[in-house]
Design an enzyme around this catalytic site. Structure first.
Site, PDB file in Angstrom:
ATOM      1  N   LYS A  25     -11.915   7.248  -9.972  1.00 31.33           N
ATOM      2  CA  LYS A  25     -11.450   8.556  -9.510  1.00 31.33           C
ATOM      3  C   LYS A  25     -12.552   9.611  -9.457  1.00 31.33           C
ATOM      4  O   LYS A  25     -12.495  10.538  -8.664  1.00 31.33           O
ATOM      5  CB  LYS A  25     -10.308   9.049 -10.401  1.00 31.33           C
ATOM      6  CG  LYS A  25      -9.037   8.244 -10.196  1.00 31.33           C
ATOM      7  CD  LYS A  25      -7.852   8.971 -10.787  1.00 31.33           C
ATOM      8  CE  LYS A  25      -6.543   8.302 -10.419  1.00 31.33           C
ATOM      9  NZ  LYS A  25      -6.298   7.075 -11.231  1.00 31.33           N
ATOM     10  N   GLU A  85      -3.293  17.730 -10.054  1.00 31.00           N
ATOM     11  CA  GLU A  85      -2.158  17.148 -10.758  1.00 31.00           C
ATOM     12  C   GLU A  85      -2.596  15.773 -11.262  1.00 31.00           C
ATOM     13  O   GLU A  85      -3.530  15.179 -10.715  1.00 31.00           O
ATOM     14  CB  GLU A  85      -0.939  17.051  -9.846  1.00 31.00           C
ATOM     15  CG  GLU A  85      -0.790  15.757  -9.084  1.00 31.00           C
ATOM     16  CD  GLU A  85      -1.899  15.476  -8.089  1.00 31.00           C
ATOM     17  OE1 GLU A  85      -2.390  14.329  -8.101  1.00 31.00           O
ATOM     18  OE2 GLU A  85      -2.293  16.372  -7.326  1.00 31.00           O
ATOM     19  N   SER A 118     -10.475  -1.307 -10.941  1.00 34.16           N
ATOM     20  CA  SER A 118     -10.495   0.140 -10.713  1.00 34.16           C
ATOM     21  C   SER A 118     -10.753   0.956 -11.974  1.00 34.16           C
ATOM     22  O   SER A 118     -11.255   2.071 -11.897  1.00 34.16           O
ATOM     23  CB  SER A 118      -9.184   0.576 -10.061  1.00 34.16           C
ATOM     24  OG  SER A 118      -8.071   0.144 -10.831  1.00 34.16           O
TER      25      SER A 118
END
Ligand SMILES: *Cc1c(COP(=O)(O)O)cnc(C)c1O
Length: 394
Positions: free
Chosen positions: A91, A113, A379
Site C-alpha cells: 500500500k 479511510e 501483498s
C-alpha cells in the site's frame, strides 16, 4: 511516462468506472486528474518518487523462489515480496505517490479511510515522511480488531477517527471520509487506498502500483536465469495489489488469476466476492461489480481478513473480468487460514491473511498447475494477523 490503456474521457474502462460523485467534488476530481497527468509527464516527479521508493520503501522488492513449497505442490512457485516493502505491504507505493501529488497541488492536509489499518498506517507513514497533516477514518469494529495499527498511526502523529455508523467497518469509514472531503476539499487531498472510487483514482492508484508488475518483468521475463511466469496470482480486495502486478501483463496472454474472499462460503451469503458472486451497480463513485440485493441495496461483505472485507472492487477489474483479460475465483476463510499456516511452516514467511487467499487457491488448483511457473503476489506480511489466527485455534 506515457500511460498504457488509459480509461476514456469519462474515466470508463469499457462499461465500468466513471465519476459518480457529488457536484461539489467535481472541481477537485478534475484538478486531481490534471495534476496527476502533469506530474506523471514530469521527469522531476518521477525522480523524486523513484528516490523514495528505492531508499525509503526498499524497492525493488525481491522475487523469491519458494523451494520447499514448490516441491510440496509440484509447482514452480515464486513469491513477489511486497511484504518486505516498508510498512509491510504494497500500500505504501500508492500513499507515497499520492502524498507527493498532494504536496505538489499545495494541499497540506490528508484524509484517508482504512479497513485492516494497513492503508491508514501507509498513509500516516507518507504524511510523516513529507510533513503533511493526516486524519484517518476507521470503522469502530476495525479499530478494535486492529488496535496495534491504530497505535502505530497515532505514533506517527495521525488523528484516527473511529466510525460507529452502519456496520462500523470499511464501507462506513469510506462514507465518512467522503463527507469530510466535501467540506474540506480546498486544502485537503483524499488518499484512496485501492483502485476504487471515482475517476481519476482507479487510474492513478493503478499507475502507482504497477511498479510491482514492472519489476517482475525485469526480475523474471528479462532475466537470463529465471523462467517467465505462466500464471500470476493475487488476492483482490479493492484490487490494487492485483492490478499492480497484472497490468503490465494485460496483453501478454499470461493466465492472471484474482482471488477474492469467499468468507464462510459463497452459498452462505457471507463473503466479499464481488466479481465472482456480485453484479454491476454504483458504489463509492464508480460503476463496478458489487454485492447488492434485488433492490440494489449494498450488502455487507464478510472476510476473515479486513483488507478483503469490502463489497465492491476496482472498475478495471470488472472490465478485466468481462473481457477475460483476467479470471477471478474465491477462497474461504478456513482455506486462507490453512494456507497461512502452510506458508509459515514451510517457508518461514508468515503471510498476511489477504495474501494467504492467493496461496490457498494455488493449493486447491495444484492439479491444474502441475509443473507451471506460478508467481504469487505476496501483498503483505502477517504480523498484524497473528493474534487473530491464534484465536481461531487449530
Ligand atoms: C489492503 C490489503 C489487501 C487488499 O487491498 P487491494 O487493494 O485489493 O490490494 C491485500 N493484501 C494486503 C496485505 C493488504 O494490506
Amino acid at each position: 511516462m506515457t500511460i498504457q490503456s488509459p480509461p476514456d474521457d469519462q474515466g470508463r474502462f469499457g462499461d465500468y468506472g466513471g465519476r459518480f460523485a457529488p457536484e461539489i467534488l467535481m472541481p477537485a476530481l478534475l484538478e486531481l486528474d490534471e495534476a496527476f497527468h502533469e506530474a506523471w509527464a514530469d521527469p522531476g516527479f518521477h525522480a523524486e518518487l523513484d528516490e523514495l521508493l528505492a531508499n525509503y520503501v526498499g524497492r525493488p522488492t525481491p522475487v523469491y523462489r519458494a523451494a520447499r513449497l514448490s516441491e510440496q505442490l509440484g509447482i514452480d512457485l515464486w513469491l513477489k515480496r511486497e511484504d518486505l516493502a516498508h510498512t509491510g505491504a504494497h500500500k505504501v507505493n500508492n500513499t507515497i505517490g499520492q502524498a507527493l501529488l498532494a504536496k505538489r497541488m499545495g494541499k497540506p492536509r490528508i484524509i484517508a479511510e482504512t479497513g485492516a489499518g494497513q492503508h491508514g498506517v501507509a498513509t500516516a507513514t507518507a504524511c510523516a515522511l513529507l510533513g503533511l497533516e493526516c486524519v484517518v477514518y476507521m470503522g469502530a469494529k476495525d479499530v478494535e480488531r486492529q488496535a496495534l495499527n491504530v497505535y502505530r498511526m497515532r505514533l506517527m502523529d495521525a488523528e484516527v477517527i473511529s466510525v460507529e455508523k452502519g456496520a462500523a467497518t470499511l464501507k462506513d469509514a469510506v462514507s465518512e471520509a467522503m463527507r469530510d472531503w466535501v467540506a474540506s476539499v480546498e486544502n485537503t487531498h483524499y488518499i484512496i487506498g485501492s483502485v476504487v472510487g471515482p475517476h481519476p483514482f482507479p487510474l492513478l492508484v493503478r499507475e502507482f502500483q504497477k511498479i510491482i508488475g514492472e519489476e517482475l518483468q525485469e526480475q523474471m521475463d528479462q532475466s537470463p536465469i529465471r523462467p517467465t511466469p505462466e500464471v500470476i496470482v493475487a488476492c483482490v480486495g479493492g484490487g490494487s495489489n492485483a492490478m499492480g502486478i497484472f497490468h503490465p501483463y494485460r496483453d501478454s496472454g499470461i493466465d492472471l488469476v484474482g482471488v477474492e474472499a469467499a468468507g464462510h462460503g459463497i452459498a452462505s451469503g457471507h463473503h466479499g466476492a464481488s466479481l465472482v458472486a456480485g453484479s454491476p451497480g454504483v458504489l463509492h463513485g464508480s460503476h463496478t461489480y458489487l454485492l447488492q440485493d434485488e433492490q440494489g441495496q449494498v450488502l455487507e461483505a464478510h472476510s476473515i481478513s479486513a483488507g478483503l472485507d469490502y463489497p465492491g472492487v476496482g472498475p478495471e477489474h470488472s472490465y478485466f473480468r468481462d473481457t477475460g483479460i483476467a479470471r477471478y475465483v474465491a477462497v474461504t476463510d478456513d482455506d486462507a487460514l490453512d494456507a497461512l499456516r502452510v506458508m509459515s511452516a514451510t517457508e518461514g514467511i508468515i503471510p498476511a491473511l489477504e495474501s494467504a487467499h492467493g496461496l490457498a487457491w494455488i493449493m486447491a488448483a495444484a492439479d491444474e498447475l502441475q509443473g507451471k511457473t506460478v508467481v504469487l503476489n505476496l501483498s503483505g506480511r502477517g504480523d498484524k494477523d497473528v493474534q487473530q489466527v491464534e484465536k481461531f485455534g487449530g
